[in-house]
Design an enzyme around this catalytic site. Structure first.
Site, mmCIF file in Angstrom:
data_model
loop_
_atom_site.group_PDB
_atom_site.id
_atom_site.type_symbol
_atom_site.label_atom_id
_atom_site.label_comp_id
_atom_site.label_asym_id
_atom_site.label_seq_id
_atom_site.Cartn_x
_atom_site.Cartn_y
_atom_site.Cartn_z
ATOM 1 N N LEU A 1 0.837 -1.203 0.000
ATOM 2 C CA LEU A 1 0.000 0.000 0.000
ATOM 3 C C LEU A 1 0.874 1.255 0.000
ATOM 4 C CD1 LEU A 1 -2.741 1.411 0.120
ATOM 5 C CD2 LEU A 1 -2.691 1.183 2.612
ATOM 6 N N HIS B 1 13.747 18.466 24.287
ATOM 7 C CA HIS B 1 12.962 18.911 23.138
ATOM 8 C C HIS B 1 11.663 18.120 23.085
ATOM 9 C CE1 HIS B 1 11.660 19.774 19.112
ATOM 10 N NE2 HIS B 1 11.676 18.490 18.835
ATOM 11 N N SER C 1 18.859 16.887 14.002
ATOM 12 C CA SER C 1 19.159 16.287 12.706
ATOM 13 C C SER C 1 19.273 17.367 11.638
ATOM 14 C CB SER C 1 18.073 15.291 12.328
ATOM 15 O OG SER C 1 16.819 15.913 12.321
ATOM 16 N N CYS D 1 7.723 17.864 20.923
ATOM 17 C CA CYS D 1 6.968 18.352 19.767
ATOM 18 C C CYS D 1 5.704 17.544 19.605
ATOM 19 C CB CYS D 1 7.816 18.299 18.512
ATOM 20 S SG CYS D 1 8.557 16.711 18.161
ATOM 21 N N ARG E 1 3.400 6.350 5.803
ATOM 22 C CA ARG E 1 4.549 6.303 6.713
ATOM 23 C C ARG E 1 4.475 5.111 7.658
ATOM 24 N NH1 ARG E 1 8.098 10.108 7.920
ATOM 25 N NH2 ARG E 1 8.158 11.837 6.461
ATOM 26 N N TRP F 1 7.996 4.499 21.748
ATOM 27 C CA TRP F 1 8.088 4.078 20.350
ATOM 28 C C TRP F 1 8.644 2.667 20.192
ATOM 29 C CZ3 TRP F 1 9.990 9.471 18.188
ATOM 30 C CH2 TRP F 1 8.913 10.368 18.270
ATOM 31 N N GLU G 1 7.655 22.841 20.050
ATOM 32 C CA GLU G 1 6.982 23.250 18.826
ATOM 33 C C GLU G 1 6.029 24.396 19.131
ATOM 34 O OE1 GLU G 1 5.744 19.870 16.500
ATOM 35 O OE2 GLU G 1 3.907 20.897 15.945
ATOM 36 N N HIS H 1 7.582 21.437 9.476
ATOM 37 C CA HIS H 1 6.731 20.442 8.817
ATOM 38 C C HIS H 1 6.235 20.943 7.470
ATOM 39 C CE1 HIS H 1 7.010 17.962 12.302
ATOM 40 N NE2 HIS H 1 6.612 18.946 13.073
HETATM 41 N N1 GLN Z 1 16.899 15.298 17.718
HETATM 42 C C1 GLN Z 1 15.857 14.798 16.888
HETATM 43 C C2 GLN Z 1 16.011 15.379 15.486
HETATM 44 O O1 GLN Z 1 16.356 16.491 15.363
HETATM 45 C C3 GLN Z 1 14.481 15.131 17.426
HETATM 46 C C4 GLN Z 1 13.383 14.569 16.582
HETATM 47 C C5 GLN Z 1 11.986 14.728 17.133
HETATM 48 O O2 GLN Z 1 11.733 15.534 17.968
HETATM 49 N N2 GLN Z 1 11.059 13.960 16.657
HETATM 50 O O3 GLN Z 1 15.737 14.719 14.513
HETATM 51 ZN ZN ZN Z 2 10.640 17.420 17.414
#
Ligand code: GLN
Ligand code: ZN
Length: 748
Positions: free
Chosen positions: A21, A636, A428, A638, A510, A556, A660, A688
């Site tokens: 798919l 961090h 990243s 999000c 995804r 995850w 975020e 995004h």
């Molecule tokens: N450190 C990760 C990156 O920058 C954080 C990714 C995320 O928050 N989903 O890819």
């Molecule tokens: Zn993030």
């Protein structure tokens, strides 16, 4: 009239054993195949799936659910009943999901407490609701042609409205009319059973439980009162229903499913007894959702029989759709032989359901296998590591607190020499074609480890040079060595097993490949220091060490079902604490511990939330507990509405928190009062979206942030990592971001 099947499932992975798919969707979106080819390809996948499920033993009429969707199940039902308009055309459907030149996509958010994302219907009081039953009639017809009597599966009216934005209950009556129209059309097409999911009944959403129960009675007494309808199987996956259970019992659908997974029973041990009592004396067929649809452990069949007897059901199913687990263990060649018998993916779960329906006398081998697996798992040293257990037992109980407190640490960290409103990125950098190719060549054996490492180091060097040129203050190494922020650590930690083909749909096309926490977790050796130290050697500016936090690693992954989640979280926490110590030894002064999934594991029931947040915050704090005061710890987050968890975010006690914020125009900062004492980097660039934000708009966002956050606590950074972007956007965006900071600072 057909009775409800004895052996069934709530749903099956849609993505295809070989991600057919995904490929069809992406080929169609890229224009490589036309609509006709897309339809025939996906039709073949559906029929193959039905054949496969029949071969696995779902042979009774209506045992196979037709839980079909090209992109998402909520979108699919929304279009079928007409709550979402405009979906008779394939491109319109995908425009709703992904956006196009003329419209923004529907918002996407997590489906209950899973890692599947659904599209949020946008509704309006008084809107028209025009059902499109042909969407589901097509599926019924194609299945009939192939010799299958499948059970169409829809999301129910109460759940659909509870998950829409805004939540608009005044639409309920006209929505129920639309469902009735779809039900009648299915009846006329000869369908005898349909499945309608009402998981809203198991969660504390924005609508109180008592109101949900009232709407359930209102909607379902009308739907079930209609003459012209198939028999209805109402399902309640993802947890235990409360007032909603009584409401369902009052209207007595033809069949009702309850979730009896270990998760649900752990949180609500009385549930089987309540279910049995509620449906006592009713005509309703009870269906026991015994087999865990969202985890990968082989069922202990004896335990399941016991639960089955408690509710006195004759039909057995999964607790949720199997869309949350991989297709089959047969696709795995590298799972250790000791571990394989402990696991059960979608296909193996169907075997378990058959064994439970047959009973031990008819299926002695399956029960024998299950007993053996339970025994070897209980004894295995791969699972039980005394040293790890001892270490975690020796930790102080309750909340832990890094010393000294933030204010003093902030003083100590002035040694970093950062300017006002420091700039940084989240970790990243874009995955270049060179890196993708190097990875593929390495996997194919065409690059040896050393050559592959060289390619990665070159990439780190490029990323550092770029950041120096752009004038960023705290640099990152770009994470090119990481396939995935969780899998990377799972491969390096003991106590995890990773799969080769265990793909699970996350949203649309995804997929992710969650690792499995099989046992006690420990860290055999340093995991990230080499990369961080190398990157730091290339610059005089601080380079951030990058770790994925314990809650996100756990969220995850597939989780253990033999210990509480908090136990695994503590173990991962101390393993990462050792990594922090090693990073400090390697000269790293700033360390970021990502927790993007903190919100995701939040329990569906309000009263379970405080204790979750306690252990989640503790696990995070364990990682930084022994860090030097001069080491600046970042975190961090999000993907989520932070409202419900903002105290916990503050409680992480990081020195700097990036979150975020760009899309919501810094609105979330209004939640941040005096309790939030750390420095904070609300994202000023929505990564995004593929566009390049202008300097001016970022200046506005920084100024908006300054309304709530004093300048000596504010950072300037993007919303998230840059992995999914290209350099063509990243470079100009970062140029604008640094220029925006400079302009704001000049005006202070
Ligand atoms: N450190 C990760 C990156 O920058 C954080 C990714 C995320 O928050 N989903 O890819
Ligand atoms: Zn993030």
């Amino acid at each position: 009239m057909t009775t409800f099947p004895k052996a069934t499932i709530e749903g099956y992975p849609r993505i295809g054993a070989n991600r057919e798919l995904k490929r069809a969707l992406e080929s169609y979106w890229a224009g490589r195949i036309d609509a006709e080819t897309f339809r025939t390809t996906t039709r073949a996948l559906r029929i193959d799936t039905y054949n496969h499920l029949r071969d696995l033993g779902l042979t009774e009429d209506y045992a196979i659910p037709a839980d079909v969707a090209y992109y998402d199940q909520v979108l699919e039902t929304g279009l079928t009943v007409g709550l979402i308009a405009g979906g008779t055309d394939l491109d319109e459907e995908f425009a709703l999901a992904r956006g196009n030149d003329t419209r923004v996509p529907l918002e996407m958010t997590k489906w209950f407490d899973t890692n599947y994302h659904y599209l949020v219907p946008e509704v309006e009081a008084g809107q028209a609701i025009t059902p499109a039953p042909e969407r589901v009639l097509r599926l019924v017809a194609e299945a009939q042609e192939a010799g299958h009597k499948v059970r169409p599966a829809l999301v129910g009216p109460v759940t659909l409205l509870a998950l829409s934005k805004p939540v608009e209950w005044s639409l309920l009556d006209s929505l129920v009319d639309a469902y009735a129209t779809v039900f009648a059309a299915l009846k006329e097409a000869g369908v005898e059973w349909i499945q309608v999911a009402e998981p809203a009944l198991v969660a504390d959403l924005s609508t109180p439980d008592a109101d949900l129960a009232k709407y359930t009675e209102q909607a379902w007494s009308r739907l079930l009162g209609a003459e012209n309808r198939p028999k209805v199987y109402v399902t309640t996956p993802y947890g235990s229903a409360r007032k909603g259970l009584d409401a369902l019992a009052a209207v007595a659908p033809d069949a009702v499913h309850v979730d009896l997974s270990p998760w649900t029973l752990d949180a609500d041990a009385d549930y089987p007894a309540r279910v049995a009592a509620a449906f006592e004396g009713k005509e309703t067929t009870l269906v026991a959702g015994l087999i865990d649809g969202r985890n990968v452990w082989a069922a202990n069949l004896r335990d399941k029989v016991e639960v089955l007897n408690k509710i006195g059901a004759t039909s057995v199913s999964t607790s949720t759709s199997l869309q949350h687990v991989p297709h089959t263990l047969n696709a795995e060649k590298n799972i250790p032989v000791e571990v394989a018998p402990w696991l059960s993916f979608a296909d193996e779960k169907i075997e378990e359901i058959k064994a439970l329906v047959a009973g031990e006398s008819e299926a002695p081998e399956a029960f024998g296998r299950s007993d053996r697996a339970a025994r070897t798992r209980a004894e295995s040293t791969r699972i039980h590591n005394a040293a790890v257990v001892e270490r975690v037992d020796a930790l102080p109980a309750g909340q832990v607190q890094r010393q000294p407190e933030f204010a003093e640490r902030q003083e100590a960290q002035k040694a970093l020499g950062l300017p006002l409103l420091p700039t940084t990125t989240i970790g990243s950098f874009p995955q270049t074609n060179e890196i993708r190719k190097a990875r593929a060549d390495h996997r194919a054996g065409e690059l040896n480890d050393e050559q592959y490492n060289e390619a990665l180091k070159q990439e780190v060097k490029n990323v550092i040079e770029l950041q120096e040129r752009l004038g960023l203050d705290v640099l990152v190494h770009g994470e090119p060595e990481r396939n995935d922020m969780v899998q990377y650590f799972a491969e390096l930690l003991d106590g995890f097993v990773v799969t080769e083909n265990g793909w699970v749909q996350s949203y649309g096309s995804r997929c992710t490949r969650p690792p499995i926490v099989v046992g006690d977790v420990s860290r055999p050796e340093a995991m990230t220091t080499e990369w961080s130290a190398y990157a730091q050697s290339l610059s005089d500016k601080p380079v951030k060490g990058m770790l994925t936090g314990p809650v996100t690693i756990l969220a995850w992954s597939f989780k253990r079902d033999d210990v509480p989640l908090s136990v695994s979280a503590d173990q991962i926490g101390v393993a990462l604490a050792d990594e922090v110590a090693d990073l400090e030894k390697a000269g790293i002064k700033v360390i970021q511990i990502d927790e993007p999934a903190l919100r995701e594991l939040l329990p569906l029931r309000a009263e379970d939330r405080p204790s979750y947040l306690d252990w989640a915050v503790r696990a995070f704090r364990l990682v930084s507990l022994q860090a030097e005061p001069t080491t600046q710890i970042h975190t961090h987050l999000c993907y989520s509405e932070f409202g419900q968890i903002i105290d916990a975010v503050a409680g992480l006690d990081a020195d700097v928190t990036s979150i975020e914020a760009a899309r919501s125009k810094m609105e979330l900062l209004e939640d941040i009062d005096e309790t939030f004492h750390s420095e904070i980097g609300p994202g000023v660039w929505d990564i995004h979206s593929p566009r390049v934000p202008s300097k001016e708009e970022m200046v506005e966002l920084i100024k908006a942030a300054l309304v709530n956050v004093p300048a000596d606590r504010l950072w300037v950074n993007p919303d998230c990592g840059l992995k999914t972007r290209g350099y063509a956007e990243v470079e100009p965006s970062l140029v604008n971001m640094v220029a925006a900071r400079d302009e704001v600072v000049a005006g202070l």
